[in-house]
Design a protein around this motif. Structure first.
Motif, short mmCIF file in Angstrom:
data_model
loop_
_atom_site.label_atom_id
_atom_site.label_comp_id
_atom_site.label_asym_id
_atom_site.label_seq_id
_atom_site.Cartn_x
_atom_site.Cartn_y
_atom_site.Cartn_z
N GLU A 1 -13.43 3.91 -7.72
CA GLU A 1 -13.90 2.55 -7.43
C GLU A 1 -12.74 1.56 -7.50
OE1 GLU A 1 -17.09 1.55 -10.16
OE2 GLU A 1 -17.79 3.63 -10.07
N ARG A 2 -11.79 1.84 -8.39
CA ARG A 2 -10.65 0.95 -8.58
C ARG A 2 -9.41 1.78 -8.90
NH1 ARG A 2 -9.52 -3.97 -12.80
NH2 ARG A 2 -7.72 -4.67 -11.68
N LEU A 3 -8.29 1.41 -8.27
CA LEU A 3 -7.01 2.06 -8.52
C LEU A 3 -5.93 1.00 -8.58
CD1 LEU A 3 -5.00 4.44 -8.73
CD2 LEU A 3 -5.06 4.57 -6.23
N SER B 1 -0.05 6.54 0.19
CA SER B 1 -0.79 5.31 0.39
C SER B 1 -1.72 5.12 -0.80
CB SER B 1 -1.61 5.39 1.68
OG SER B 1 -2.70 4.50 1.65
N VAL B 2 -1.67 3.95 -1.41
CA VAL B 2 -2.56 3.67 -2.54
C VAL B 2 -4.02 3.74 -2.08
CG1 VAL B 2 -3.22 1.93 -4.26
CG2 VAL B 2 -0.80 2.29 -3.72
N ALA B 3 -4.31 3.18 -0.92
CA ALA B 3 -5.69 3.20 -0.40
C ALA B 3 -6.17 4.63 -0.14
CB ALA B 3 -5.80 2.36 0.87
N ALA B 4 -5.30 5.47 0.40
CA ALA B 4 -5.67 6.87 0.65
C ALA B 4 -5.90 7.60 -0.65
CB ALA B 4 -4.60 7.57 1.48
N ASP C 1 0.81 -1.22 0.00
CA ASP C 1 0.00 0.00 0.00
C ASP C 1 0.85 1.27 0.00
OD1 ASP C 1 -2.59 1.47 0.34
OD2 ASP C 1 -1.57 2.11 2.18
N ARG C 2 1.96 1.26 0.68
CA ARG C 2 2.80 2.46 0.79
C ARG C 2 3.82 2.49 -0.34
NH1 ARG C 2 2.26 7.37 2.74
NH2 ARG C 2 4.27 8.35 2.72
N LYS D 1 -6.87 6.34 -3.49
CA LYS D 1 -8.15 5.85 -4.02
C LYS D 1 -9.32 6.56 -3.34
CE LYS D 1 -10.82 1.59 -4.38
NZ LYS D 1 -10.89 0.18 -4.00
N ALA D 2 -9.25 6.70 -2.03
CA ALA D 2 -10.33 7.35 -1.28
C ALA D 2 -10.43 8.83 -1.61
CB ALA D 2 -10.12 7.14 0.22
#
Length: 170
Positions: free
Chosen positions: A94-96, A83-86, A71-72, A88-89
């Protein structure tokens, strides 16, 4: 149809485009940005989206000049991390998908025409041999493909600009 954000982020420049979800392959709103003009990746992407269009992508794929192992992501030639998740948010995606830039290039090798490829050395390539690529930019990118059991290929990521050779003198 979902609009897709496509990005290629290097150590000096980043290239972006949008692609409509109708799979016609046409890119829109292509732009090249200087990385030094932004404090980070997310800010650069937000700027591109504000300046380029009123379209909001639902998905994104980004090749980045950095190792991507979780993720980092920490860039090697810039003081950027995210952060990939951050991401994306923040972007409401919907998808990254974030992958090493030369892994992305390696995955494109099988669709190139024969006259777009250059052999290394003499002889004829073996049909079941691996493929490699090297490219100089801000760093030295390397990547490759190995034949996978059952067909297709597995991509190999690399960071060629961050290795040394064994030789230490003339």
């Amino acid at each position: 149809m979902t609009t897709r954000l496509l990005g290629d982020i290097g150590g000096t420049h980043a290239r972006f485009a949008l692609q409509s979800g109708d799979d016609d392959g046409q890119y829109q709103h292509e732009a090249v940005l200087d990385c030094e003009d932004f404090p980070g990746v997310i800010e650069m992407v937000e700027h591109y989206l504000r300046q380029s269009t009123d379209l909001t992508p639902g998905a994104a794929s980004i090749g980045i000049a950095a190792p991507v192992t979780g993720d980092r992501v920490e860039m090697t030639n810039l003081k950027w991390g995210f952060s990939v998740a951050a991401m994306k948010a923040v972007l409401g995606l919907e998808r990254l998908v974030v992958i090493n830039d030369f892994t992305a290039l390696a995955l494109a090798l099988p669709v190139l025409k024969a006259d777009e490829l250059r052999p290394v050395g003499a002889g004829v390539p073996a049909p079941d041999a691996g493929w490699g690529l090297v490219g100089a930019g801000t760093g030295l990118g390397v990547g490759g493909l190995l034949p996978a059991p059952g067909g297709g290929f597995s991509a190999i990521a690399g960071e060629g600009g961050h290795v040394t050779l064994a030789g230490a003198d003339d």
